[in-house]
Scaffold this motif. Structure first.
Motif, mmCIF file in Angstrom:
data_model
loop_
_atom_site.group_PDB
_atom_site.id
_atom_site.type_symbol
_atom_site.label_atom_id
_atom_site.label_comp_id
_atom_site.label_asym_id
_atom_site.label_seq_id
_atom_site.Cartn_x
_atom_site.Cartn_y
_atom_site.Cartn_z
ATOM 1 N N THR A 1 -1.935 -2.193 5.052
ATOM 2 C CA THR A 1 -1.441 -2.563 3.725
ATOM 3 C C THR A 1 -2.414 -3.490 3.007
ATOM 4 O O THR A 1 -2.712 -3.322 1.818
ATOM 5 N N MET A 2 -2.937 -4.476 3.734
ATOM 6 C CA MET A 2 -3.904 -5.404 3.122
ATOM 7 C C MET A 2 -5.208 -4.693 2.776
ATOM 8 O O MET A 2 -5.793 -4.920 1.707
ATOM 9 N N GLY B 1 -4.848 -2.694 -0.395
ATOM 10 C CA GLY B 1 -4.930 -3.525 -1.588
ATOM 11 C C GLY B 1 -6.369 -3.835 -1.958
ATOM 12 O O GLY B 1 -6.753 -3.782 -3.133
ATOM 13 N N SER C 1 -0.417 -2.390 -2.820
ATOM 14 C CA SER C 1 -0.065 -2.939 -1.510
ATOM 15 C C SER C 1 1.446 -2.929 -1.304
ATOM 16 O O SER C 1 1.932 -2.603 -0.210
ATOM 17 N N ALA D 1 3.471 -0.740 1.602
ATOM 18 C CA ALA D 1 4.319 -1.394 2.605
ATOM 19 C C ALA D 1 5.640 -0.668 2.812
ATOM 20 O O ALA D 1 6.280 -0.843 3.861
#
Length: 463
Positions: A64-65, A68, A85, A89
């Motif tokens: 997820t990070m 982003g 992001s 998630a």
């Protein structure tokens, strides 16, 4: 480590057994043991079983990070990165491989995939004449992807297709040459060290395409070298399109003849391997690949509209809008005059929408959508790009709505200010009433002054 790769399990595939260490992608197992050992060394008492249960969750957070950051690199917009992001998630296509206890190769591989794409796009985000040393990191990230999952073939070919796409649209540069060369050489050298992969990057048909792009780049580099141009008595600074075409025909012709000789020599030896059954399943009916094990798996069936909505939900719609925004930002917006561009997109100066990384999103989404319709299992790969496109679409919609709403409110306030100023001015010109107001008399000159300073009906500075 040596014991792991020599491990032969006599209890499975009875009575033959199975050489586990050389027939699996070991990245997930090595990572889990390394995390377990590291945590215990730092005093955190945890069992290896618990670590295996947590690995998918850790991988999901990391993915997820990374998504982003990838969104920010390709769009240059922090809002789009945060939105993407948030979508990543919760999107079902990602959740199905990031649930605690779901210990599977994809749990680690998606993070490795996104890390490779992030570093690849970052390598292309600078000026055209730079040597992107981040290509080295891209190669190392790709090695981790190879160790984690057989889907590394998708990563390999997607980067190759993107590089070829940049060449075809006239974006070949030193930046692209070095980024691709560093990634391919380091990544392929590392992939050859994985026992289950072996020499397939140099022999398998589905992996030879990126090698072809690698050779094309070197031939293009040779065509633009001073040495070759001097042989044709051409000057690089004054090279015309006709002269460039002549050089390309001669150099590519010679390279094609040499390549044909090599292929004809290797073909009778059986050097080139066939397409794998799973890759064949992308181009033929899933029940006709010739491998009963592959044909019997439900995940290898073509995806339908219901499957798209089940795994992607509303991003099925927002991703399409995001794809159109990317096409506009990449091919149309850079062609507009500077004044019109600044008016249309106030944050253009802080974005990199017209650079090479944005084209990666176009290639990624098109290729992934095509293959997802062929195999249901590949819907997993649609999750990240759907989140990126949806983040861009929602941010563009928000930006448009914000600018329009701001202009509308500003125009309304300006009209009210102008009308109030005219009314106060009329009252002030009435005999005997200019000095008798209670609170209005002290406020009236200020409103008149603001109205006059703004030119009556012109836009208020508060807009």
């Amino acid at each position: 480590m040596a014991k792991f790769f020599k491990w032969y399990d006599y209890m499975s595939w009875s009575p033959l057994g199975r050489p586990v260490g050389t027939t699996i992608y070991p990245g997930m197992q090595i990572l889990s043991v390394a995390a377990w050992d590291l945590l215990n060394k730092f005093g955190y008492d945890i069992s290896l079983n618990d670590v295996c249960c947590y690995v998918p969750v850790w991988g999901g957070v990391l993915a997820t990070m990374l998504l982003g950051m990838l969104t920010y690199v390709v769009s240059g917009n922090r809002n789009a990165a945060v939105i993407a992001s948030a979508i990543m998630a919760i999107i079902p296509a990602h959740l199905m491989r990031s649930v605690g206890g779901g210990f599977d190769n994809e749990s680690v591989a998606i993070s490795c995939l996104l890390l490779t794409f992030l570093l690849w796009c970052y390598s292309l985000s600078g000026p055209d004449n730079k040597i992107p040393l981040s290509g080295v990191l891209t190669g190392l990230a790709y090695i981790s992807m190879v160790a984690a999952w057989g889907g590394y073939i998708f990563v390999l070919n997607l980067i190759g297709v993107h590089a070829l796409f940049l060449i075809l649209i006239g974006r070949f540069s030193d930046k692209l040459y070095w980024a691709y060369s560093l990634w391919y050489v380091i990544g392929t050298a590392g992939a050859l060290q994985i026992p289950v992969v072996g020499l397939s990057p140099l022999k398998s048909f589905e992996q030879l395409g990126p090698m072809g792009v690698f050779f094309i780049m070197h031939v293009l580099k040779i065509c633009n070298s001073d040495f070759v141009l001097s042989k044709f008595n051409f000057q690089k600074d004054s090279l015309t399109q006709k002269q460039k075409l002549k050089v390309y025909v001669h150099v590519f012709g010679a390279a094609g003849v040499a390549l044909s000789v090599v292929v004809l020599m290797l073909w009778p030896t059986g050097y080139f391997g066939p397409l794998s059954s799973r890759v064949r399943g992308l181009f033929v009916a899933h029940t006709r690949t010739g491998n009963p094990l592959v044909d019997s798996v439900a995940e290898h069936q073509p995806a339908n509209a219901e499957a798209f909505f089940r795994f992607l939900h509303y991003t099925c719609n927002t991703a399409v809008l995001g794809f159109l925004c990317v096409l506009y930002s990449t091919f149309i917006l850079p062609l507009m005059p500077a004044t019109q561009t600044a008016t249309t997109a106030p944050t253009t100066a802080s974005r990199v929408s017209s650079t090479d990384p944005m084209t990666f999103v176009i290639v990624y989404s098109a290729v992934t959508y095509f293959f997802s319709t062929k195999m249901n299992r590949l819907m997993l790969l649609m999750g990240p790009v759907s989140a990126v496109l949806s983040g861009i679409a929602i941010e563009k919609t928000y930006q448009f709505a914000y600018v329009e709403l701001k202009d509308m409110i500003g125009s309304h306030l300006a009209d009210e200010d102008s009308a109030s100023g005219s009314e106060d001015s009329a009252k002030g010109s009435t005999p005997g009433k200019g000095s008798r107001g209670k609170k209005g008399s002290s406020h009236t000159p200020t409103r008149i002054t603001k109205s006059k300073a703004n030119g009556g009906g012109k836009k208020s500075p508060y807009a």
